[in-house]
Write a protein that holds these residues in place. Structure first.
Motif, PDB file in Angstrom:
ATOM      1  N   GLY A 188     -20.941  30.913 -49.815  1.00  0.00           N
ATOM      2  CA  GLY A 188     -22.300  30.775 -49.423  1.00  0.00           C
ATOM      3  C   GLY A 188     -23.392  30.597 -50.809  1.00  0.00           C
ATOM      4  N   GLY A 189     -22.641  30.775 -52.054  1.00  0.00           N
ATOM      5  CA  GLY A 189     -23.398  30.560 -53.338  1.00  0.00           C
ATOM      6  C   GLY A 189     -24.024  31.945 -53.719  1.00  0.00           C
ATOM      7  N   ALA A 190     -24.124  33.069 -53.018  1.00  0.00           N
ATOM      8  CA  ALA A 190     -24.477  34.159 -53.619  1.00  0.00           C
ATOM      9  C   ALA A 190     -24.065  34.651 -54.884  1.00  0.00           C
ATOM     10  CB  ALA A 190     -24.736  35.521 -52.616  1.00  0.00           C
ATOM     11  N   VAL A 191     -24.583  35.176 -55.811  1.00  0.00           N
ATOM     12  CA  VAL A 191     -23.742  35.547 -57.207  1.00  0.00           C
ATOM     13  C   VAL A 191     -23.621  37.212 -57.112  1.00  0.00           C
ATOM     14  CG1 VAL A 191     -23.897  35.958 -59.508  1.00  0.00           C
ATOM     15  CG2 VAL A 191     -24.671  33.763 -58.711  1.00  0.00           C
ATOM     16  N   PRO A 243     -38.656  37.814 -67.188  1.00  0.00           N
ATOM     17  CA  PRO A 243     -39.156  36.628 -65.966  1.00  0.00           C
ATOM     18  C   PRO A 243     -38.468  37.043 -64.519  1.00  0.00           C
ATOM     19  CG  PRO A 243     -38.499  35.367 -68.023  1.00  0.00           C
ATOM     20  CD  PRO A 243     -38.032  36.994 -68.025  1.00  0.00           C
ATOM     21  N   LEU A 244     -39.032  36.565 -63.694  1.00  0.00           N
ATOM     22  CA  LEU A 244     -38.547  37.040 -62.307  1.00  0.00           C
ATOM     23  C   LEU A 244     -37.437  35.601 -61.832  1.00  0.00           C
ATOM     24  CD1 LEU A 244     -41.876  37.529 -60.306  1.00  0.00           C
ATOM     25  CD2 LEU A 244     -40.136  39.202 -60.647  1.00  0.00           C
ATOM     26  N   VAL A 245     -36.248  36.486 -61.290  1.00  0.00           N
ATOM     27  CA  VAL A 245     -35.123  35.724 -60.807  1.00  0.00           C
ATOM     28  C   VAL A 245     -35.554  34.860 -59.587  1.00  0.00           C
ATOM     29  CG1 VAL A 245     -32.765  35.490 -60.071  1.00  0.00           C
ATOM     30  CG2 VAL A 245     -33.534  37.169 -62.221  1.00  0.00           C
ATOM     31  N   GLY A 246     -36.262  35.483 -58.624  1.00  0.00           N
ATOM     32  CA  GLY A 246     -36.695  34.874 -57.542  1.00  0.00           C
ATOM     33  C   GLY A 246     -35.682  34.927 -56.527  1.00  0.00           C
ATOM     34  N   ALA A 247     -34.606  35.758 -56.506  1.00  0.00           N
ATOM     35  CA  ALA A 247     -33.452  35.932 -55.664  1.00  0.00           C
ATOM     36  C   ALA A 247     -33.719  37.095 -54.602  1.00  0.00           C
ATOM     37  CB  ALA A 247     -32.222  36.041 -56.570  1.00  0.00           C
ATOM     38  N   ARG A 248     -33.006  36.978 -53.575  1.00  0.00           N
ATOM     39  CA  ARG A 248     -32.940  37.898 -52.689  1.00  0.00           C
ATOM     40  C   ARG A 248     -31.785  38.926 -53.092  1.00  0.00           C
ATOM     41  NH1 ARG A 248     -30.634  38.254 -46.328  1.00  0.00           N
ATOM     42  NH2 ARG A 248     -31.327  40.410 -45.897  1.00  0.00           N
ATOM     43  N   LEU A 249     -32.052  40.350 -53.024  1.00  0.00           N
ATOM     44  CA  LEU A 249     -31.147  41.260 -53.724  1.00  0.00           C
ATOM     45  C   LEU A 249     -30.675  42.033 -52.757  1.00  0.00           C
ATOM     46  CD1 LEU A 249     -30.077  42.771 -56.286  1.00  0.00           C
ATOM     47  CD2 LEU A 249     -32.209  44.153 -56.229  1.00  0.00           C
ATOM     48  N   ILE A 250     -29.419  42.313 -52.715  1.00  0.00           N
ATOM     49  CA  ILE A 250     -28.714  43.096 -52.061  1.00  0.00           C
ATOM     50  C   ILE A 250     -27.952  44.067 -53.057  1.00  0.00           C
ATOM     51  CG2 ILE A 250     -26.738  43.815 -50.270  1.00  0.00           C
ATOM     52  CD1 ILE A 250     -27.630  40.994 -48.947  1.00  0.00           C
ATOM     53  N   VAL A 251     -28.136  45.553 -52.689  1.00  0.00           N
ATOM     54  CA  VAL A 251     -27.558  46.585 -53.790  1.00  0.00           C
ATOM     55  C   VAL A 251     -26.312  47.234 -53.074  1.00  0.00           C
ATOM     56  CG1 VAL A 251     -27.756  48.199 -55.371  1.00  0.00           C
ATOM     57  CG2 VAL A 251     -29.637  46.583 -54.805  1.00  0.00           C
ATOM     58  N   LEU A 252     -25.196  47.277 -53.763  1.00  0.00           N
ATOM     59  CA  LEU A 252     -23.999  47.862 -53.199  1.00  0.00           C
ATOM     60  C   LEU A 252     -23.989  49.376 -53.859  1.00  0.00           C
ATOM     61  CD1 LEU A 252     -21.281  45.569 -52.932  1.00  0.00           C
ATOM     62  CD2 LEU A 252     -23.215  45.829 -51.269  1.00  0.00           C
ATOM     63  N   GLY A 287     -28.513  47.471 -73.327  1.00  0.00           N
ATOM     64  CA  GLY A 287     -28.196  46.038 -73.000  1.00  0.00           C
ATOM     65  C   GLY A 287     -27.603  45.534 -71.920  1.00  0.00           C
ATOM     66  N   ALA A 288     -27.489  46.604 -70.892  1.00  0.00           N
ATOM     67  CA  ALA A 288     -27.054  46.243 -69.607  1.00  0.00           C
ATOM     68  C   ALA A 288     -27.681  45.255 -68.752  1.00  0.00           C
ATOM     69  CB  ALA A 288     -26.499  47.236 -68.910  1.00  0.00           C
ATOM     70  N   ALA A 289     -28.942  45.403 -68.818  1.00  0.00           N
ATOM     71  CA  ALA A 289     -30.090  44.753 -67.980  1.00  0.00           C
ATOM     72  C   ALA A 289     -29.905  43.287 -68.420  1.00  0.00           C
ATOM     73  CB  ALA A 289     -31.547  45.230 -68.000  1.00  0.00           C
ATOM     74  N   ASP A 290     -29.744  42.796 -69.770  1.00  0.00           N
ATOM     75  CA  ASP A 290     -29.899  41.764 -70.141  1.00  0.00           C
ATOM     76  C   ASP A 290     -28.511  40.953 -69.846  1.00  0.00           C
ATOM     77  OD1 ASP A 290     -32.493  41.743 -71.104  1.00  0.00           O
ATOM     78  OD2 ASP A 290     -31.967  42.318 -73.210  1.00  0.00           O
ATOM     79  N   GLN A 291     -27.571  41.936 -69.986  1.00  0.00           N
ATOM     80  CA  GLN A 291     -26.266  41.059 -69.359  1.00  0.00           C
ATOM     81  C   GLN A 291     -26.145  40.836 -67.932  1.00  0.00           C
ATOM     82  OE1 GLN A 291     -22.391  43.082 -70.424  1.00  0.00           O
ATOM     83  NE2 GLN A 291     -23.356  43.929 -72.379  1.00  0.00           N
ATOM     84  N   VAL A 292     -26.738  41.479 -67.185  1.00  0.00           N
ATOM     85  CA  VAL A 292     -27.048  41.204 -65.724  1.00  0.00           C
ATOM     86  C   VAL A 292     -27.835  39.989 -65.702  1.00  0.00           C
ATOM     87  CG1 VAL A 292     -27.905  41.786 -63.591  1.00  0.00           C
ATOM     88  CG2 VAL A 292     -26.498  43.119 -64.845  1.00  0.00           C
ATOM     89  N   ILE A 293     -28.898  39.942 -66.335  1.00  0.00           N
ATOM     90  CA  ILE A 293     -29.870  38.776 -66.300  1.00  0.00           C
ATOM     91  C   ILE A 293     -29.276  37.392 -66.698  1.00  0.00           C
ATOM     92  CG2 ILE A 293     -31.979  37.886 -67.202  1.00  0.00           C
ATOM     93  CD1 ILE A 293     -32.977  40.793 -67.178  1.00  0.00           C
ATOM     94  N   ALA A 294     -28.447  37.510 -67.681  1.00  0.00           N
ATOM     95  CA  ALA A 294     -27.708  36.328 -68.391  1.00  0.00           C
ATOM     96  C   ALA A 294     -26.949  35.755 -67.269  1.00  0.00           C
ATOM     97  CB  ALA A 294     -27.229  36.806 -69.394  1.00  0.00           C
ATOM     98  N   LYS A 295     -26.309  36.648 -66.501  1.00  0.00           N
ATOM     99  CA  LYS A 295     -25.381  36.076 -65.191  1.00  0.00           C
ATOM    100  C   LYS A 295     -26.227  35.221 -64.092  1.00  0.00           C
ATOM    101  CE  LYS A 295     -21.610  38.424 -66.898  1.00  0.00           C
ATOM    102  NZ  LYS A 295     -20.468  37.577 -67.439  1.00  0.00           N
ATOM    103  N   LEU A 296     -27.479  35.291 -64.067  1.00  0.00           N
ATOM    104  CA  LEU A 296     -28.284  35.029 -63.274  1.00  0.00           C
ATOM    105  C   LEU A 296     -29.156  33.692 -63.584  1.00  0.00           C
ATOM    106  CD1 LEU A 296     -29.587  38.347 -61.658  1.00  0.00           C
ATOM    107  CD2 LEU A 296     -27.328  36.984 -61.289  1.00  0.00           C
ATOM    108  N   GLN A 297     -28.728  33.083 -64.598  1.00  0.00           N
ATOM    109  CA  GLN A 297     -29.627  31.906 -65.131  1.00  0.00           C
ATOM    110  C   GLN A 297     -29.529  30.685 -64.457  1.00  0.00           C
ATOM    111  OE1 GLN A 297     -31.516  32.328 -67.825  1.00  0.00           O
ATOM    112  NE2 GLN A 297     -31.211  34.333 -67.486  1.00  0.00           N
TER     113      GLN A 297
END
Length: 442
Positions: free
Chosen positions: A256-259, A333-342, A269-279
């Motif tokens: 379905g395309g969700a990351v 910058p805002l990613v603009g994605a719906r977020l589901i947290v496990l 640096g964890a936050a920036d690593q996550v953000i890099a995965k959402l480019q």
């Protein structure tokens, strides 16, 4: 084995020596303690006692009589354990006056027993009942590679003990590739029935003695049940060299395309690593925080800033005075994605913090099980004269709605626990529920 791996070293401050603290004082620690230091003495206990009263956020409300009673209880228990109890050792009459109580207590101790004094400090700190207050006696760094069985996760891991809310069965969640356990065909999902003859449960109550049984030196004898076959077997595992992969953020694209992004900790640096995965600007993100033991509050506010701006994420509250709000890092910058947290019971400290901010602010949906509830406040390290470090929270943590998260945890919106059979068969109920929720929104 598991005892070492589930012990939470909640040392939020980096530990470095400053000039030696004066008698009765403790000094903030900013780098690793010295390699050599004098043995633990009565003065070390004195430093710890005053350090708690002066620097712990709840210090002004503490009863010195309770602190010293907890210290004496642990001190005498250590002596009795070694067959070295003293007939003249009694808790003196205490008045609640900080200085006179210490003077009376020190007079009874005399020169003191170093091992019993270490137990006394441990007991005094444990009496605070604060999961971010710890006393750490750093061990010299070993130049040789680490050893162990390679079992690095169990379903009931909860700080240094097992989660009292754990329901049967207790099962293995992670095994290092190439480790002694892996070579013995121990797999994620294997149900832990006994360890060195100690049962995992008494009825429906988890057996805390299992931690000590597993942590005993030498080979570990495990009775395991494989959920896919129902077969029970006993294996003896001799600890051996281990290779731990570095902590890193990983990701993949779901149907379905969700990351999907797995974040093992809020390390630097964890936050920036996550953000890099959402480019690629995905429409939806499934952020897996299960087993995330926490880390830096700064990483929390930075990562939240990728999903919302202008939000209060938590409050840090002194004993007296106004609480200070923490806010999303709006420079991200805002990613603009719906977020589901496990989430699960292994989501602790900064992970509790992140989850509460997501839920209270309506930033996303929580799926899995309630978080650990181990977020009393960020700890600061204080160096004592024997080279040990006392870690104490200077402020109390509250959620965005000014609610207490510590000891309670953050409840999920959709319950989706991982079972032993799920792990053994490669099924992930959290991801399955996330995909179901995303399909419903299409």
């Amino acid at each position: 084995m598991i005892k070492t791996l589930i012990a939470a070293a909640l040392l939020a401050a980096s530990l470095t020596p400053t000039p030696q603290p004066a008698p009765g004082a403790c000094a903030p620690s900013t780098a690793p303690p010295p390699q050599s230091a004098p043995p633990t003495s009565v003065n070390t206990l004195r430093q710890a006692y005053h350090c708690v009263l002066d620097n712990y956020y709840g210090g002004p409300a503490l009863d010195t009589r309770t602190l010293l009673r907890n210290a004496m209880s642990a001190y005498t228990q250590e002596l009795m354990r070694r067959g070295a109890d003293r007939g003249d050792l009694r808790l003196p009459a205490l008045t609640g006056n900080r200085d006179t109580d210490w003077a009376a207590f020190a007079k009874v101790l005399g020169t003191g027993d170093p091992a019993a004094l270490r137990a006394a400090i441990t007991g005094m700190v444990a009496g605070l009942q604060d999961n971010h207050a710890n006393w750490i006696k750093p061990e010299p760094e070993e130049e040789s590679e680490p050893t162990g069985t390679g079992i690095v996760g169990v379903s009931g891991a909860y700080g240094a003990r097992l989660d009292p809310a754990t329901r049967p069965p207790l099962f293995i969640t992670e095994v290092l590739p190439g480790s002694p356990a892996a070579k013995a065909d121990v797999r994620p999902g294997d149900i832990l029935v006994k360890a060195n003859g100690v049962p995992a449960f008494f009825g429906d109550t988890v057996n805390q003695s299992l931690v000590d049984a597993i942590g005993a030196p030498g080979p570990v004898r495990l009775t395991l049940k494989r959920p896919t076959t129902g077969r029970t077997r006993t294996v003896e595992i001799e600890p051996g060299p281990l290779t731990r992969p570095p902590r890193a953020v990983t990701s993949k694209t779901l149907p379905g395309g969700a990351v999907y992004v797995k974040l093992p900790g809020f390390f630097g640096g964890a936050a920036d690593q996550v953000i890099a995965k959402l480019q690629g600007k995905p429409e939806a993100v499934v952020l897996d925080l299960r087993g995330n033991g926490g880390g830096s509050p700064r990483e929390v506010t930075r990562l939240l800033g990728a999903f919302a701006h202008g939000k209060v994420t938590s409050y840090f509250c002194p004993f007296e005075g106004d609480c200070v709000p923490n806010k999303t890092d709006d420079s991200v910058p805002l990613v603009g994605a719906r977020l589901i947290v496990l989430t699960d019971r292994g989501c602790a400290s900064a992970c509790d913090d992140f989850s509460a901010a997501v839920k209270d602010n309506g930033i996303g949906t929580l799926v899995g099980t309630r978080t650990a509830g181990a977020v009393s406040g960020p700890g600061e390290g204080y160096l004592l004269d024997d080279g040990s470090v006392l870690v104490l929270p200077k402020v109390r943590h509250l959620g965005p709605a000014r609610e207490t998260i510590d000891t309670v945890g953050v409840p999920v919106d959709h319950h989706a626990p991982m079972t032993a059979l799920d792990l053994a068969t490669g099924r992930d109920p959290g991801v399955a529920k996330a995909l179901e929720l995303l399909r419903e929104q299409q």
